[in-house]
Motif scaffolding. Sequence first.
Motif, mmCIF file in Angstrom:
data_model
loop_
_atom_site.group_PDB
_atom_site.id
_atom_site.type_symbol
_atom_site.label_atom_id
_atom_site.label_comp_id
_atom_site.label_asym_id
_atom_site.label_seq_id
_atom_site.Cartn_x
_atom_site.Cartn_y
_atom_site.Cartn_z
ATOM 1 N N LEU A 131 3.465 -0.528 -11.137
ATOM 2 C CA LEU A 131 4.559 0.415 -11.357
ATOM 3 C C LEU A 131 5.918 -0.239 -11.156
ATOM 4 C CD1 LEU A 131 3.150 3.553 -9.482
ATOM 5 C CD2 LEU A 131 2.891 2.932 -11.891
ATOM 6 N N ALA A 132 6.920 0.360 -11.765
ATOM 7 C CA ALA A 132 8.295 -0.109 -11.592
ATOM 8 C C ALA A 132 8.779 0.251 -10.187
ATOM 9 C CB ALA A 132 9.197 0.553 -12.631
ATOM 10 N N LEU A 133 9.749 -0.500 -9.690
ATOM 11 C CA LEU A 133 10.360 -0.175 -8.405
ATOM 12 C C LEU A 133 10.917 1.245 -8.458
ATOM 13 C CD1 LEU A 133 12.255 -3.449 -7.468
ATOM 14 C CD2 LEU A 133 10.147 -2.567 -6.474
ATOM 15 N N GLY A 134 10.673 2.006 -7.409
ATOM 16 C CA GLY A 134 11.136 3.382 -7.342
ATOM 17 C C GLY A 134 10.155 4.398 -7.897
ATOM 18 N N ALA A 135 9.119 3.943 -8.603
ATOM 19 C CA ALA A 135 8.127 4.858 -9.180
ATOM 20 C C ALA A 135 7.174 5.350 -8.097
ATOM 21 C CB ALA A 135 7.342 4.156 -10.285
ATOM 22 N N TRP A 136 6.516 6.462 -8.381
ATOM 23 C CA TRP A 136 5.595 7.100 -7.429
ATOM 24 C C TRP A 136 4.156 6.992 -7.914
ATOM 25 C CZ3 TRP A 136 7.023 9.481 -2.829
ATOM 26 C CH2 TRP A 136 8.410 9.626 -2.622
ATOM 27 N N LEU A 137 3.258 6.812 -6.963
ATOM 28 C CA LEU A 137 1.813 6.790 -7.203
ATOM 29 C C LEU A 137 1.196 7.909 -6.377
ATOM 30 C CD1 LEU A 137 -0.844 5.436 -8.222
ATOM 31 C CD2 LEU A 137 -0.728 3.999 -6.166
ATOM 32 N N GLN A 138 0.342 8.708 -7.002
ATOM 33 C CA GLN A 138 -0.392 9.766 -6.292
ATOM 34 C C GLN A 138 -1.828 9.292 -6.083
ATOM 35 O OE1 GLN A 138 -0.175 13.922 -7.754
ATOM 36 N NE2 GLN A 138 -2.409 13.765 -7.900
ATOM 37 N N VAL A 139 -2.281 9.332 -4.830
ATOM 38 C CA VAL A 139 -3.637 8.895 -4.497
ATOM 39 C C VAL A 139 -4.328 9.996 -3.694
ATOM 40 C CG1 VAL A 139 -5.050 7.158 -3.330
ATOM 41 C CG2 VAL A 139 -2.914 6.478 -4.426
ATOM 42 N N ASP A 140 -5.468 10.473 -4.203
ATOM 43 C CA ASP A 140 -6.282 11.440 -3.474
ATOM 44 C C ASP A 140 -7.371 10.684 -2.733
ATOM 45 O OD1 ASP A 140 -4.694 13.377 -4.570
ATOM 46 O OD2 ASP A 140 -6.203 14.147 -5.949
ATOM 47 N N LEU A 141 -7.502 10.975 -1.432
ATOM 48 C CA LEU A 141 -8.428 10.250 -0.552
ATOM 49 C C LEU A 141 -9.175 11.222 0.347
ATOM 50 C CD1 LEU A 141 -5.971 7.591 0.896
ATOM 51 C CD2 LEU A 141 -7.900 7.078 -0.578
ATOM 52 N N ASP A 142 -10.242 10.712 0.944
ATOM 53 C CA ASP A 142 -10.903 11.448 2.016
ATOM 54 C C ASP A 142 -10.007 11.372 3.250
ATOM 55 O OD1 ASP A 142 -13.262 11.955 0.487
ATOM 56 O OD2 ASP A 142 -13.913 9.903 0.877
ATOM 57 N N ALA A 143 -9.987 12.457 4.020
ATOM 58 C CA ALA A 143 -9.215 12.477 5.261
ATOM 59 C C ALA A 143 -9.894 11.581 6.297
ATOM 60 C CB ALA A 143 -9.108 13.907 5.782
#
Length: 81
Positions: free
Chosen positions: A33-45
């Motif tokens: 991703l470009a600097l400043g971009a967001w990534l959404q990650v779904d994980l186990d708690a």
Amino acid sequence: MSTAAPDPSAELNLRGTPCPLNFIRSKLALEKLALGAWLQVDLDAGEPEQMVASGLREAGQYVEVEALEPGAVRLLIQRLG
């Protein structure tokens, strides 16, 4: 600073993915991703959440944690470097 929810550039569903594979996949996706971009990650708690969030924070990224249903979390990660 804006209070609006970030609009992720990419999303990963890593629920059920063991450590450290979930951290590695998150880090590799973030690097695309470009600097400043967001990534959404779904994980186990629990351990996956702690390992990925702390590892990315130590790498200089900004990480927000949202609770999903019981046993699951969503990380919103902004690429800062």
